[in-house]
Each structure stands twice: as structure tokens, then as C-alpha cells.
Design a protein around this motif. Structure first.
Motif, PDB file in Angstrom:
ATOM      1  N   THR A  12       0.806  -1.225   0.000  1.00 26.87           N
ATOM      2  CA  THR A  12       0.000   0.000   0.000  1.00 26.87           C
ATOM      3  C   THR A  12       0.841   1.278   0.000  1.00 26.87           C
ATOM      4  O   THR A  12       0.384   2.320  -0.480  1.00 26.87           O
ATOM      5  CB  THR A  12      -0.941   0.021   1.213  1.00 26.87           C
ATOM      6  OG1 THR A  12      -0.167  -0.129   2.417  1.00 26.87           O
ATOM      7  CG2 THR A  12      -1.963  -1.101   1.130  1.00 26.87           C
ATOM      8  N   VAL A  15       1.270   2.978  -3.338  1.00 25.92           N
ATOM      9  CA  VAL A  15       0.021   3.600  -3.769  1.00 25.92           C
ATOM     10  C   VAL A  15      -0.097   4.993  -3.171  1.00 25.92           C
ATOM     11  O   VAL A  15      -0.398   5.980  -3.861  1.00 25.92           O
ATOM     12  CB  VAL A  15      -1.185   2.726  -3.365  1.00 25.92           C
ATOM     13  CG1 VAL A  15      -2.497   3.449  -3.664  1.00 25.92           C
ATOM     14  CG2 VAL A  15      -1.139   1.388  -4.093  1.00 25.92           C
ATOM     15  N   ASN A 108      -9.273  -3.380  -5.257  1.00 27.06           N
ATOM     16  CA  ASN A 108      -8.040  -3.240  -6.035  1.00 27.06           C
ATOM     17  C   ASN A 108      -7.294  -4.578  -6.029  1.00 27.06           C
ATOM     18  O   ASN A 108      -6.200  -4.708  -5.498  1.00 27.06           O
ATOM     19  CB  ASN A 108      -7.170  -2.135  -5.425  1.00 27.06           C
ATOM     20  CG  ASN A 108      -5.982  -1.781  -6.304  1.00 27.06           C
ATOM     21  OD1 ASN A 108      -5.727  -2.424  -7.313  1.00 27.06           O
ATOM     22  ND2 ASN A 108      -5.260  -0.755  -5.910  1.00 27.06           N
ATOM     23  N   VAL A 112      -3.264  -4.834  -5.088  1.00 24.06           N
ATOM     24  CA  VAL A 112      -3.128  -5.173  -3.676  1.00 24.06           C
ATOM     25  C   VAL A 112      -3.467  -6.642  -3.420  1.00 24.06           C
ATOM     26  O   VAL A 112      -2.692  -7.375  -2.800  1.00 24.06           O
ATOM     27  CB  VAL A 112      -4.016  -4.249  -2.813  1.00 24.06           C
ATOM     28  CG1 VAL A 112      -3.911  -4.644  -1.340  1.00 24.06           C
ATOM     29  CG2 VAL A 112      -3.615  -2.795  -2.997  1.00 24.06           C
ATOM     30  N   SER A 265      -9.519  -6.014  -0.043  1.00 29.63           N
ATOM     31  CA  SER A 265      -8.622  -5.058  -0.705  1.00 29.63           C
ATOM     32  C   SER A 265      -9.298  -3.702  -0.860  1.00 29.63           C
ATOM     33  O   SER A 265     -10.523  -3.613  -1.009  1.00 29.63           O
ATOM     34  CB  SER A 265      -8.185  -5.588  -2.069  1.00 29.63           C
ATOM     35  OG  SER A 265      -9.299  -5.726  -2.925  1.00 29.63           O
ATOM     36  N   PRO A 266      -8.535  -2.603  -0.825  1.00 27.67           N
ATOM     37  CA  PRO A 266      -9.125  -1.259  -0.918  1.00 27.67           C
ATOM     38  C   PRO A 266      -9.754  -1.013  -2.283  1.00 27.67           C
ATOM     39  O   PRO A 266      -9.532  -1.757  -3.234  1.00 27.67           O
ATOM     40  CB  PRO A 266      -7.922  -0.338  -0.690  1.00 27.67           C
ATOM     41  CG  PRO A 266      -6.737  -1.150  -1.105  1.00 27.67           C
ATOM     42  CD  PRO A 266      -7.067  -2.567  -0.708  1.00 27.67           C
ATOM     43  N   ILE A 289     -11.237   6.008  -2.330  1.00 21.15           N
ATOM     44  CA  ILE A 289      -9.999   5.274  -2.611  1.00 21.15           C
ATOM     45  C   ILE A 289      -8.946   5.561  -1.547  1.00 21.15           C
ATOM     46  O   ILE A 289      -8.284   4.644  -1.039  1.00 21.15           O
ATOM     47  CB  ILE A 289      -9.464   5.645  -4.011  1.00 21.15           C
ATOM     48  CG1 ILE A 289     -10.403   5.101  -5.098  1.00 21.15           C
ATOM     49  CG2 ILE A 289      -8.051   5.099  -4.223  1.00 21.15           C
ATOM     50  CD1 ILE A 289     -10.126   5.671  -6.473  1.00 21.15           C
ATOM     51  N   THR A 293      -7.712   2.722   1.163  1.00 18.11           N
ATOM     52  CA  THR A 293      -6.309   2.310   1.062  1.00 18.11           C
ATOM     53  C   THR A 293      -5.628   2.410   2.424  1.00 18.11           C
ATOM     54  O   THR A 293      -4.856   1.524   2.811  1.00 18.11           O
ATOM     55  CB  THR A 293      -5.569   3.177   0.029  1.00 18.11           C
ATOM     56  OG1 THR A 293      -6.203   3.051  -1.242  1.00 18.11           O
ATOM     57  CG2 THR A 293      -4.116   2.743  -0.099  1.00 18.11           C
ATOM     58  N   SER A 296      -7.389  -0.263   4.914  1.00 15.25           N
ATOM     59  CA  SER A 296      -7.191  -1.677   4.595  1.00 15.25           C
ATOM     60  C   SER A 296      -5.948  -2.252   5.253  1.00 15.25           C
ATOM     61  O   SER A 296      -5.854  -3.472   5.448  1.00 15.25           O
ATOM     62  CB  SER A 296      -7.114  -1.878   3.075  1.00 15.25           C
ATOM     63  OG  SER A 296      -5.938  -1.297   2.542  1.00 15.25           O
TER      64      SER A 296
END
Length: 313
Positions: A12, A15, A108, A112, A265-266, A289, A293, A296
Motif C-alpha cells: 500500500t 500507492v 483493487n 493489492v 482489498s481497498p 480510494i 487504502t 485496509s
């Protein structure tokens, strides 16, 4: 436990770095609204369909095809979609229901979910996760196209128009075009795969930079209640229900672990791109999002710990 935390953060953290880069580039005037519009269109119509196409044709369908697992994922995803949609009718304005629903069920998994499955279960996680990813992509994009078309101010909602929106969605087209190549092992020239790979690799950085550049404190404050509700659905309530259902259906070990990682997952960066493409509230999509993220990291590790304690994985 510490190793799992490190694995999650290692996936993560990149990201978030791209999100913050988008914020910085916008603040220093290196990108503007015109760039965001153009880049989002390029991702939606070009780079992301190419990424999906290449991902599917490289998947090993023969060794990791598990009908029971795939069927459960599709049924559970449909159930999560309907629950999120129903709850959105109670929780948010009509114009934002499509964004709320997509943010709550669309994970995602290509970045992820697959990375964590591979990290935890090695080659088995990679092969099963890749094949599951093909089903994920098709299911998510069809359902997202439907819900966004219903609530988009630019879309018609009759059956024919909805069917056209689904059939013409570039992400769905990319998946459908890849299926015969993967199933019949149709070879493509090495130079074409390499060039396509270069083009496809722009998808995630461009999408995340655009998301970061779109985020403002005002947009986060205005959509905080709706974004938080959708995010809790994505990283807590829906993964809890879907994973519990999988356990009751008899899934155990690596199969249950992979299902959980995909459910928790996010929210996928593609949800922002699709929201912007149909003229929906893309600022709300970006906020969901970012929140999912971040959240998560905690929900993934907590869920894995609980599943290990009860002896399911």
C-alpha cells in the motif's frame, strides 16, 4: 503478525506515494485540470484496457482453474453489490449512489489483492489469484458500468442503453478480447507484448496521480460522511460477510485466505477513472480510494489474525 503487517504496508505504501505525488504536482502547478482530464481518458480508453488484456493472456488457466472458488466469488460479489446498492439508497443522495456502491464493492485486486496473495501463498497464490483476477475484472466492470449508468447524469437507463454502455466499456472490451487468446494460447509477437507492456504500465501511476491531484480538503469535508460509510462497507462489513460465508461453505486454508484478501482489498483506482468518464462525482470516488487504502492496512491484518486464531487459514 509483524511480517504480515510489513507485507501489507509494502504493497500500500507505493500507492500512497503516487497519491501524494499527484497532490504535490498540482500544488506546484506542474499539472492542471486539462492534464487530469486527458490522462484520465487515456487510462480509461487505452492503458488500463491494455493492462487487463495482457494480465489475462498471461494467466495459466489450466493449473489454477477452480470452478467452486470462482463461482463463490461471483455470487458473493453480486451479493455485496446488491447490499451496497440497497444501503446507498438509505445513506446518500441519489446522484452519489453509483459512486457509493462502486466504492463499497470494487476492490483493487489486480494490485493489492494479487500482491498479498502471492506474498502469503507463493506460486499457488499467484496462479489462483491471476485466474481469479480475470473473473474479478469482468464481474467488477460489468456491475460498475451498470450502477454508474443508472445514476450518471449523462447516461440513459433503458435496457438497450445499459447494454450498449456495458458492451462498449473499454475495460470490458479489453477483458473479452483477451479470453480467446488465453484459452487457445494464441501467440503474439514478442515486440508487441513488450510495447504493450510499456503502455500498460502507465495505468496505475497516471490514475493515482490524477486521484491525488483531484483531492482537496473541501472535497474531503463535503463528502466525508458518504465516503466514510462506503469505505467501512468496503474494508469491514462486506469482507466480514463474504469471508464468513466462504468459511461456512467449507473453504479453508489458502483458498479462504485468497478469497479474504480479494474481498478486503481497498477500492480500485479504476473506480475514479470510470466515475470521471461518465461525469459522476469523481471527487467522492477519489476520497473513498484514499480512505480505504489507508484503512485496509488495519482491516487486512486484523482479519488475517482472526482467521488464523480460529484455524480457518
Amino acid at each position: 503478525m509483524l511480517a504480515i503487517v510489513q507485507q501489507t504496508i509494502s504493497v500500500t505504501a507505493p500507492v500512497f506515494s503516487m497519491l501524494f505525488l499527484g497532490v504535490a504536482l498540482k500544488r506546484f502547478g506542474l499539472i492542471d485540470a486539462g492534464f487530469i482530464n486527458t490522462a484520465s481518458t487515456l487510462v480509461f480508453r487505452g492503458t488500463l484496457p491494455t493492462l487487463l488484456f495482457l494480465g489475462i493472456i498471461k494467466a495459466d488457466l489450466s493449473t489454477a482453474l477452480q470452478p467452486a472458488l470462482l463461482l463463490y466469488f461471483v455470487v458473493a460479489t453480486l451479493g455485496c453489490f446488491l447490499l451496497a446498492w440497497g444501503w446507498s439508497i438509505l445513506r446518500c443522495p441519489e446522484a452519489d449512489r453509483g459512486i457509493y456502491t462502486q466504492g463499497a464493492f470494487r476492490g483493487n485486486n489486480g494490485i493489492v489483492g494479487l500482491a498479498l496473495a502471492t506474498s502469503m501463498y507463493g506460486d499457488y497464490g499467484l496462479s489462483v489469484g491471476a485466474v481469479l483476477g480475470g473473473v474479478v475484472i469482468l464481474t467488477y466492470n460489468v456491475l460498475s458500468a451498470i450502477i454508474l449508468a443508472i445514476y450518471s447524469p449523462q447516461a440513459k437507463t433503458d435496457v438497450w442503453s445499459l447494454s450498449k454502455n456495458i458492451a462498449s466499456n473499454p475495460l470490458i472490451v479489453g477483458v473479452l478480447l483477451a479470453i480467446p487468446f488465453a484459452a487457445w494460447q494464441i501467440p503474439l509477437p514478442a515486440w508487441l507484448l513488450t510495447s504493450g507492456g510499456y503502455f500498460a504500465q502507465m495505468s496505475l501511476p497516471l490514475a493515482l496521480i490524477c486521484i491525488g491531484a483531484t483531492l482537496t480538503l473541501d472535497s474531503l469535508r463535503q463528502g466525508s460522511g458518504v465516503a466514510l460509510s462506503s469505505s467501512l462497507m468496503k474494508v469491514l462489513w462486506l469482507p466480514l460477510l463474504a469471508t464468513l460465508g466462504a468459511g461456512l461453505c467449507g473453504f479453508r486454508g489458502a483458498d479462504l485466505g485468497i478469497l479474504f484478501l480479494y474481498f478486503v482489498s481497498p477500492t480500485a483506482a479504476a473506480s475514479f477513472v470510470m466515475a470521471k468518464a461518465v461525469g459522476a462525482n469523481y471527487e467522492l470516488a477519489a476520497a473513498i480510494i484514499v480512505i480505504t487504502t489507508l484503512a485496509s492496512v488495519m482491516s487486512t491484518n486484523l482479519g488475517l489474525l482472526v482467521l488464523q486464531l480460529v484455524g480457518w487459514i
